[in-house]
Design an enzyme around this catalytic site. Structure first.
Site, short mmCIF file in Angstrom:
data_model
loop_
_atom_site.label_atom_id
_atom_site.label_comp_id
_atom_site.label_asym_id
_atom_site.label_seq_id
_atom_site.Cartn_x
_atom_site.Cartn_y
_atom_site.Cartn_z
CB SER A 1 -0.97 -0.06 1.18
OG SER A 1 -2.08 0.77 0.97
CG ASP B 1 -6.31 -3.21 -4.10
OD1 ASP B 1 -7.15 -2.49 -3.52
OD2 ASP B 1 -5.10 -3.24 -3.79
CG HIS C 1 -5.33 -2.85 -0.27
ND1 HIS C 1 -4.52 -2.51 -1.33
CD2 HIS C 1 -4.87 -2.12 0.79
CE1 HIS C 1 -3.62 -1.63 -0.94
NE2 HIS C 1 -3.81 -1.37 0.35
#
Length: 651
Positions: free
Chosen positions: A198, A304, A335
């Site tokens: 991320s 995602d 994610h």
């Protein structure tokens, strides 16, 4: 071991030889044989734990002195005692104190002297005994660092780059946050690999795009490649807030008090109009792909909906154009970190990757398939290159059907029009569930049932010519696989995994830092359709993807939407659908008006990358019978939840 990757370029032999020599000096090898795998020969219990503060050369918090970022280090003691230098695995993150890292939201902890006790994730537990140093960097403005969070901009990237420079003898560090005693990195050979999920992986992308010397590889997991595309797509806002909200959420209390001017720049530089500004240019790493010298191991969930799959697609394509060494894993998850969807294979593969890239071991990973793709939950296939050889764009044309919003999809140009009215209460799941039913909220087009499997791999584009009835309009384009399947439940809160109570251990532990983590398993669901790829746009950006303008009702506009990259096989007997509609609830914000849009089908098309190109599509649809629409609505995953506003670190 399953095959994993093939790299696109090979490093010069002299460089490989030098790396191999360094590795031989670092790790004991079997007599008469070059080492192929680093072994856990060093004590984790007695590892050196220390902190330094690296001078970034910036003064973002305007306190009259240059900002220093905190760097926590865990490294094996024995190589230093023998005068041997070690490579570095580095995770630069804003989340070490505010939000935590990994599926269990671990935060850094410290002893009374300020030395790190718990370094989040398994990297230190596993790799320090194998001869690596693990470095956790608090990004500027977070935890124990000075400065301000500027959300992927100069401060974020240069604060992490400064640490790579220090590791290679080009920057200054101190033993305390405010003191004058300097700290040297004489224990490392400077060979650095950055990793992170991320935001952390995003920083790795940004640092690599500076071309900094000494950064040998990056492993971005679910990472952003251009911050504009995190907040907007072609002018359409994906969230109801901008980067200022994120900065405020993750900054330390001290930074929050001092960084008002930076916050104001984030507000002013990211207008809610969706126009491209210099702020976004600064945060676009794709444009600087030519500077990347490090190899890149990309990991991304194809479902995602936080850091959407467009990010890895455009980054991957740019790296390919510039001949960067690369490898890719694509999962069915949202994610989620690979440690939590394919743990044993991930640790094994990451270990081999770092051994090859940082220790110079000739372990064969550079001669293995480039891509691993999750075809069904926990079932993976490989491709020697990605997208696969023979993949070529195929232009699909929508045609009118029996009723409004229910049309055909094939190679023959269509005629006539199709109309829909934006209904901000509905999403892609509503449209797909009623694909065979005329509804006023979408225009849907389907192929006949396929007579053979059809694989699409890469990024698609949908070009639409639409006439709006209002001065504002947003568009969504969605590709859908129509047919029964069992998939990971990416729309669930855990985005395709279930966390168990049992733990497995990956490396060595201390009382304050356990190497044992909760196991997971795939969370699956049965569906009648699968969303394959998505894209969005503000029709007002038709003339330029970087600036919007009011529309003239009754006038036709042509715009091309970029759909997210993916790798999906539409099985024999299934149908492929294209849906064009308005607001995709939960994934984009609605326009100011409620437009009705009329599509000119002769000037609307989709460019889809099929393996085998147009011929493969023609074969898969040749002789197919006409589909019999189902009697009831199709079942899918739940409606997408309200979009994230933070590239979160969890899972």
């Amino acid at each position: 071991m399953p095959k994993r990757t093939r790299l696109t370029t090979l490093r010069p032999l002299a460089a490989v030889a030098t790396a191999a020599l360094t590795a031989t000096l670092l790790t004991p090898a079997v007599a008469g044989a070059a080492p192929r795998e680093s072994r856990p020969v060093y004590s984790y219990t007695h590892a050196i734990r220390e902190a330094v503060w690296v001078d970034t050369g910036l003064d973002e918090d305007r306190d009259g002195r240059t900002d220093r970022v905190a760097v926590d280090i865990v490294r094996p003691r024995e190589p230093a005692q023998r005068g041997r230098k070690v490579p570095v695995i580095m995770d630069a993150s804003p989340y070490y104190s505010c939000c935590g890292r990994g599926n269990e939201s671990q935060k850094k902890t410290y002893d009374a002297d300020g030395r790190v006790v718990q370094m989040p994730l398994f990297y230190d537990n596993y790799f320090v005994p194998r001869g690596y140093a693990v470095v956790g960097v608090d990004l500027a403005g977070t935890n124990r660092s000075d400065g301000c969070v500027d959300v992927g901009g100069r401060s974020d990237i240069l604060s992490a780059k400064a640490v790579v420079d220090w590791l290679n003898g080009r920057a200054t560090a101190y033993t305390t946050r405010t003191g004058t005693t300097r700290a040297k990195a004489g224990w490392t050979n400077g060979r650095t690999g950055m990793i992170g999920k991320s935001y952390d992986g995003t920083v790795a992308n940004g640092v690599a795009a500076t071309g900094v010397k000494g950064l040998r590889t990056i492993v971005p997991i679910g990472a952003i490649s251009s911050w504009y595309d995190y907040y907007f797509q072609h002018g359409a806002p994906l969230y109801d807030s901008g980067p200022d909200w994120l900065s405020d959420a993750i900054e330390s209390p001290a930074a929050r008090e001092q960084c008002g001017p930076v916050q104001r720049k984030l507000v002013d530089g990211a207008p809610r109009t969706g126009d491209w500004t210099p702020l976004w240019t600064e945060r676009d790493y794709v444009k600087d792909a030519a500077r990347v010298k490090a190899s890149v191991f990309v990991v991304h969930g194809m479902q995602d909906l936080n850091v959407r799959a467009k990010h890895f697609g455009q980054w991957w394509d740019a790296l390919a154009r510039h001949g960067v060494e690369r490898k890719i894993w694509l999962s069915q998850t949202g994610h989620v970190d690979p440690f939590d969807f394919r743990r044993a294979a991930w640790v094994r593969t990451l270990h081999r990757w770092f051994d090859h890239e940082l220790l110079g071991y000739d372990n064969g990973i550079d001669r293995e398939p480039m891509a691993d793709v999750e075809r069904r939950p926990d079932q993976w296939v490989t491709s020697s290159v990605w997208p696969p050889r023979g993949t070529a764009p195929t232009v699909l044309r929508p045609g009118r059907g029996a009723g409004n919003g229910v049309g055909t999809l094939g190679l023959t140009p269509g005629r006539g029009t199709a109309a829909f009215t934006d209904d901000r209460r509905l999403s892609e799941t509503d449209w797909a569930a009623r694909i065979d039913t005329p509804t006023p909220d979408k225009a849907g087009f389907t192929t006949r049932p396929l007579t053979r499997d059809l694989r699409l791999a890469g990024s698609s584009k949908v070009t639409v010519t639409a006439t709006p009835t209002t001065a504002t309009a947003h568009l969504s384009a969605v590709l859908v696989d129509l047919g029964p399947a069992t998939i990971r439940d990416y729309a669930d809160d855990a985005e395709g995994i279930t966390t168990l109570t049992d733990r497995t251990c990956w490396g060595a532990s201390t009382p304050g830092d356990s190497a044992c983590f909760k196991e997971t398993r795939a969370k699956t669901t049965g569906v009648d359709y699968t969303i394959v790829s998505r894209g969005w746009a503000d029709l007002g950006t038709h003339a330029s993807g970087r600036k919007g303008a009011p529309l003239t009702p009754g006038r036709a506009y042509t715009i091309t939407l970029d759909l997210a990259a993916t790798d999906h096989v539409v099985p024999k007997g299934h149908r492929l659908a294209l849906i064009v509609a308005g607001t995709d609830r939960g994934l984009i914000e609605p326009p100011a008006d409620t437009p009705t849009l009329t599509l000119d089908l002769a000037r609307t098309s989709a460019r889809v990358p099929f393996t085998g190109g147009p011929a493969a599509f023609a074969r898969a649809t040749a002789g197919a019978p006409t589909a019999t629409p189902p009697a009831a609505e199709l079942d899918g995953v739940r409606q997408p939840r309200t979009a994230h506003r933070i590239p979160e670190g969890g899972r």
